[in-house]
Write an enzyme that holds these catalytic residues in place. Structure first.
Site, short mmCIF file in Angstrom:
data_model
loop_
_atom_site.label_atom_id
_atom_site.label_comp_id
_atom_site.label_asym_id
_atom_site.label_seq_id
_atom_site.Cartn_x
_atom_site.Cartn_y
_atom_site.Cartn_z
N TYR A 109 44.78 9.34 -10.92
CA TYR A 109 45.54 8.50 -11.86
C TYR A 109 45.80 7.16 -11.20
O TYR A 109 46.15 7.09 -10.02
CB TYR A 109 46.89 9.16 -12.21
N GLU A 200 46.16 0.99 -17.33
CA GLU A 200 46.22 2.38 -16.88
C GLU A 200 44.82 3.00 -16.96
O GLU A 200 44.12 2.83 -17.96
CB GLU A 200 47.18 3.16 -17.77
#
Lengths: 392, 290
Positions: A109, A200
């Site tokens: 992530y 993101e």
């Protein structure tokens, strides 16, 4: 402002962040044409809506059969996806991303946003790729890595190395360390140059071929910075926005649709939120947030009425104005004039306070309009809730 | 006494020849504020209601000894304007402008770090010390000199609270709008110690809203350092997550920054939290035993 995954990935590519080969598709024919050109072993068809949770809702299809791509595209286009972020009504799919599949060895992530506490752009990374990051932060906070970037000098190599080694990339796949550091630098550049609010990548994958690929991508932009970027303005997809909110923006009004029955019109964002809260305390629910701003005029009030009345849930309207620089008697004139233009079919309570409030209240009382006037916030909230059939 | 500004504060208005700038410079002056200069590049030599206009803040400082700047410059040029004021040696910068890109503010905040200058705002109503200096866009007449300090992220909601305090006869010392943007110059934790030290301020009203963790930080500070009663209202208990409620900073993201969390933190720190914004004034009255 949010953009689609395919748009985020176009930006990534422009800034040197590796993404799968892919293209936006709006018809089965386009899908077939692009599938032929892609010529890969695995095809991924992804519904493009501004909401997370698409995979679980059936918005992502994978096939090894080139001939099946058009069928999958046909199935997804026009379908309504309901995810945890779309609300119960779901969101209709108008476009797809068709891209090549990847050989995933490891999922990570990675994101960057401004840490409001320090005011510095900050990378957030985790080995728990593909998961909801809020959930990771909640359950295993030790797995969240943060690296703040000093905006005075911008991204430095050590910032990237700090994240790379903290993630354990050396043990995982040492070959990706340098590309990873470079990628963070590129993301920082994208973030600052394009006035992003959030970038993101979840998941960022390490492939079996030892490369890094942004398998998913989300970018949202700072509404205050968009004026600087024509390319970003063009990415706006009105299909993804509430029609009433689009109309409000066109009238310079700040409107957010909610689920309750009492429409409210207020000057100032803080007071608008407080007005919503008071409606709830009085026993009902607000139908919206609407800030008419500091310079409320007859025109803005009329536009506000039109928007509120287009929402079929609205059973009553509460206008709450604290006159500062804006004088209340002018607001009263605005309400009276607007009421002539827009047929108001639901109960209306107007609360005026501040500059020339008495004068404004008198004008309203003498106008012959069916409305209730109040001078106290709590009294006004109770009135409108009662008029719409709910007692506090 | 009071905090931040008083009758001796000498104000320069940046963007004074614009519509907003000229209107509010005039209003501030009419309230009694010493508005000694204005700045609009290229318009030196002009006057706005008797206030001399200069090309640069540096010129204004040199000629008028101004120590505080009030900024109405439009968002694209505002970061530049703030830094110009700081470089010219102005000690207090109050920025009203709404809509400055966050990443511009990131750079401004970094550039001001460690320097002897305080930025209030942006996207705020300004600062008023009642009957002494109004440096902002708030309506002066709703204020009444008294004993309550007010610090708030909101504009009109602050007027609402002030109106209640004035009507109940409690009155205010200084009211500080810290603004609704996610990255700003001054936080609750910067203003609270000033009120705690000010002998005239007997209680503090703190108005917060959803988004960020400024209220949680304030709760921590209050618990450790503030002995005066603090009364708080947090707007946005009905706001849905992920939606920006007007102010750029008023957004619940990733489940963080909810009104409920903030209220809990403040209550745990001994703050009197009111759920109904119509009861702010009465809560202060009760806290002061009046």
């Amino acid at each position: 402002m949010n953009v689609h995954e395919f748009q985020a990935k176009q930006l990534f590519a422009k800034f040197g962040v590796p993404v799968p080969r892919g293209k936006e598709i709006t018809s089965p024919e386009e899908a077939t044409a692009w599938a032929n050109e892609l010529n890969t072993s695995v095809f991924v068809v992804k519904a493009q809506i501004h909401a997370g949770g698409r995979g679980k809702a059936g918005g992502v299809k994978i096939t090894k059969d080139k001939g099946a791509v058009a069928g999958l595209a046909k199935e997804l286009i026009g379908k309504t996806l309901i995810t945890h972020q779309t609300g119960p009504k779901g969101r209709k799919v108008h476009r797809l991303l068709l891209e090549e599949g990847a050989n995933i060895a490891k999922e990570l992530y990675l994101s960057i946003l401004v840490d409001r506490d320090t005011g510095w752009p900050t990378f957030i990374a985790s080995t728990e790729g593909g998961m909801e990051i809020e959930e990771v932060a909640e359950k295993t906070p030790e797995k969240i890595i943060k690296e703040a970037i000093d905006p005075a000098v911008g991204f430095q190599g050590h910032n990237g190395r700090n994240v790379a080694f903290a993630l354990g990339l050396q043990a995982m796949e040492a070959a990706v360390i340098n590309p990873f550091v470079q990628m963070l630098g590129n993301l920082y550049r994208l973030f600052m140059e394009k006035h992003a609010a959030l970038v993101e990548i979840n998941p960022l994958i390490i492939t079996k071929e030892k490369t890094l690929v942004a398998l998913d991508g989300k970018v949202s932009f700072d509404d205050n910075g968009i004026f600087k970027h024509e390319d970003v303005q063009k990415m706006r997809d009105l299909n993804e926005e509430d029609p009433l909110e689009i109309e409000a923006t066109a009238n310079n009004l700040n409107y957010v649709k909610l689920d309750g029955n009492i429409g409210c019109m207020v000057n100032g964002a803080g007071l608008a939120m407080a007005t919503m809260d008071v409606i709830k305390l009085a026993g009902s629910e607000p139908a919206n947030f609407l800030d008419v701003g500091g310079g409320a005029t007859k025109e803005t009030v009329a536009a506000g009425f039109r928007i509120l009345l287009k929402d079929p849930n609205v059973k009553g309207i509460f206008i709450n104005i604290f006159g500062g620089i804006v004088r209340c008697e002018r607001i009263a004139h605005g309400v009276i004039e607007a009421a002539k233009e827009v047929k108001i079919t639901v109960p209306l309570v107007v609360r005026l306070q501040g500059t020339n409030a008495d004068e404004g209240r008198k004008l309203l009382a003498a106008s012959g309009l069916t409305l209730e006037v109040a001078d106290d916030l709590w009294e006004a909230a109770q009135k409108i809730v009662k008029l719409t059939g709910k007692a506090a | 006494m009071s905090i931040l500004v008083n009758k001796n504060t000498r104000v320069v208005v940046q963007g004074i020849t614009g519509k907003e700038g000229s209107f509010h410079a005039t209003q501030c002056k009419a309230y009694g504020t010493k508005v000694v200069a204005g700045v609009t590049p290229g318009k030196a030599g002009q006057e706005v209601e008797g206030i001399p206009v200069f090309n640069t803040v540096a010129d204004a400082v040199k000629k008028t000894d101004c120590d505080t700047s009030l900024i109405f410059v439009p968002p694209p040029f505002c970061a530049d304007a703030i830094l110009e004021a700081a470089d010219a040696g102005v000690k207090l910068i109050i920025c009203i402008t709404e809509g400055i890109p966050v990443n511009d503010m990131v750079k401004v905040k970094r550039a001001l770090h460690g320097r002897d200058v305080r930025l209030i705002g942006p996207n705020c109503p300004g600062v008023i010390t009642v009957d002494e200096a109004k440096i902002g866009i708030m309506p002066g007449f709703i204020h009444k000199r008294g004993v309550v300090g007010v610090v708030s992220r909101s504009g009109t909601l602050t007027y609402e609270a002030v109106h209640q305090l004035s009507t109940l006869g409690l009155g205010e010392t200084t009211c500080v709008g810290i603004g609704g943007d996610p990255v700003n110059g001054t936080g609750f934790v910067d203003v609270l110690p000033l009120f705690e030290k000010d002998p005239e301020t007997q209680a503090v009203v703190m108005i917060g809203e959803i988004g960020g963790d400024a209220e949680e930080k304030a709760a921590e500070y209050i618990q450790k350092h503030v002995k005066k009663p603090v009364i708080s209202f947090i707007a946005g208990i009905t706001a849905p997550p992920g939606r920006r409620m007007g102010h750029a900073g008023a957004i619940i993201s990733g489940g963080k920054g909810t009104a409920t969390e903030k209220m809990k933190a403040l209550e745990a720190a001994g703050v009197r939290v009111v759920k109904n914004p119509a009861e702010i004034g009465h809560a202060v009255k009760a806290a002061l035993g009046r």
